[in-house]
Design a protein around this motif. Sequence first.
Motif, PDB file in Angstrom:
ATOM      1  N   SER A  43       0.855  -1.193   0.000  1.00  0.00           N
ATOM      2  CA  SER A  43       0.000   0.000   0.000  1.00  0.00           C
ATOM      3  C   SER A  43       0.885   1.235   0.000  1.00  0.00           C
ATOM      4  O   SER A  43       1.056   1.884   1.034  1.00  0.00           O
ATOM      5  N   PRO A  48      -4.635   2.332  -1.158  1.00  0.00           N
ATOM      6  CA  PRO A  48      -5.277   1.044  -0.880  1.00  0.00           C
ATOM      7  C   PRO A  48      -4.283  -0.103  -0.969  1.00  0.00           C
ATOM      8  O   PRO A  48      -3.303  -0.041  -1.717  1.00  0.00           O
ATOM      9  N   ALA A  49      -4.535  -1.146  -0.188  1.00  0.00           N
ATOM     10  CA  ALA A  49      -3.664  -2.320  -0.213  1.00  0.00           C
ATOM     11  C   ALA A  49      -3.871  -3.071  -1.517  1.00  0.00           C
ATOM     12  O   ALA A  49      -4.979  -3.506  -1.827  1.00  0.00           O
ATOM     13  N   GLU A  63      -8.352 -12.898  -1.311  1.00  0.00           N
ATOM     14  CA  GLU A  63      -8.100 -11.461  -1.331  1.00  0.00           C
ATOM     15  C   GLU A  63      -9.254 -10.699  -1.982  1.00  0.00           C
ATOM     16  O   GLU A  63      -9.615  -9.606  -1.547  1.00  0.00           O
ATOM     17  N   GLN A  66     -12.058 -10.232   0.547  1.00  0.00           N
ATOM     18  CA  GLN A  66     -11.804  -9.141   1.479  1.00  0.00           C
ATOM     19  C   GLN A  66     -12.014  -7.781   0.827  1.00  0.00           C
ATOM     20  O   GLN A  66     -12.495  -6.834   1.461  1.00  0.00           O
ATOM     21  N   GLN A  67     -11.671  -7.679  -0.452  1.00  0.00           N
ATOM     22  CA  GLN A  67     -11.904  -6.425  -1.171  1.00  0.00           C
ATOM     23  C   GLN A  67     -13.398  -6.151  -1.305  1.00  0.00           C
ATOM     24  O   GLN A  67     -13.853  -5.014  -1.162  1.00  0.00           O
ATOM     25  N   GLN A  71     -13.050  -5.629   4.435  1.00  0.00           N
ATOM     26  CA  GLN A  71     -12.579  -6.014   5.755  1.00  0.00           C
ATOM     27  C   GLN A  71     -11.862  -7.355   5.654  1.00  0.00           C
ATOM     28  O   GLN A  71     -12.036  -8.095   4.695  1.00  0.00           O
ATOM     29  N   SER A  74      -5.995  -9.418   5.864  1.00  0.00           N
ATOM     30  CA  SER A  74      -5.017  -8.720   5.032  1.00  0.00           C
ATOM     31  C   SER A  74      -5.127  -7.215   5.195  1.00  0.00           C
ATOM     32  O   SER A  74      -4.120  -6.504   5.309  1.00  0.00           O
ATOM     33  N   LEU A  75      -6.362  -6.704   5.206  1.00  0.00           N
ATOM     34  CA  LEU A  75      -6.570  -5.263   5.304  1.00  0.00           C
ATOM     35  C   LEU A  75      -6.226  -4.754   6.695  1.00  0.00           C
ATOM     36  O   LEU A  75      -5.679  -3.651   6.842  1.00  0.00           O
ATOM     37  N   ASP A  76      -6.525  -5.541   7.730  1.00  0.00           N
ATOM     38  CA  ASP A  76      -6.137  -5.144   9.085  1.00  0.00           C
ATOM     39  C   ASP A  76      -4.618  -5.054   9.217  1.00  0.00           C
ATOM     40  O   ASP A  76      -4.084  -4.130   9.825  1.00  0.00           O
ATOM     41  N   HIS A  79      -3.385  -1.968   6.814  1.00  0.00           N
ATOM     42  CA  HIS A  79      -3.807  -0.608   7.159  1.00  0.00           C
ATOM     43  C   HIS A  79      -3.566  -0.243   8.614  1.00  0.00           C
ATOM     44  O   HIS A  79      -3.388   0.934   8.936  1.00  0.00           O
TER      45      HIS A  79
END
Length: 236
Positions: A43, A48-49, A63, A66-67, A71, A74-76, A79
């Motif tokens: 990111s 954005p990741a 992935e 989650q997109q 949530q 990976s996003l936790d 970010h």
Amino acid sequence: MTHPVMTAYLRSLSSHTGPGTAPLPLAAFADMLGLDGLALLLSPSDGPAELVQSHGEHTLALEDLQQVQGQGPSLDAAHHGALVLVPDVAEFTGERWAGLLAAVEALDIHAVFAFPVCIGIIGLGALTGYRTRPGPMSTDQLTDAFGLADTLAQLAIATAAHADLSDTALLDDPGLHFAEVHQATGMLSAQLHISCDHALIRLRGHAFSHDTPLLDAAREVLGRRLRLDDDGTPQP
């Protein structure tokens, strides 16, 4: 980290003569960590990741899921710099990711581990792995994963210092996996006269309600086969 796989990779970095950096051997790294799949997300510039490299049969689906929901582990990790260890998805009792883990189980993924890729408090992305069977990573595997995430962070910083990140060998050819999602978001924003943030919410909502991958929904928009009206419903 002294694991032979990492030692060999670091040696390849020092002797690599091509453009950018030596390609990441994610299959070997996954085997080293006892995982069935592995994803690297970056990111840059607090954006954005982005999924930039992956290995494993279910990695892209994990992935993408989650997109769609905005949530997940990976996003936790990417970010918020959170270390996420879920050795048994079925027994996870936390309040995070409502509705996500049942969908993860449906992918035949039963354990997920996400490691922040960071330099101090500077977040750069995430390294996320999964298993199709439940069970924790061993102490040695966790140590190797921490070392790998740290190495990738150093590599990302060093590469970005010499070139535009989107042109580095860390990224899969032809580019970012979710680039079409961003393009579709921009198209919806222009069509509906709304912000890109709201356009992405519309796109995610459509993908979620129709149980379709976010990337597929984006391609429908880009192909002008899908246009979402003001309440998010498809229009001919």
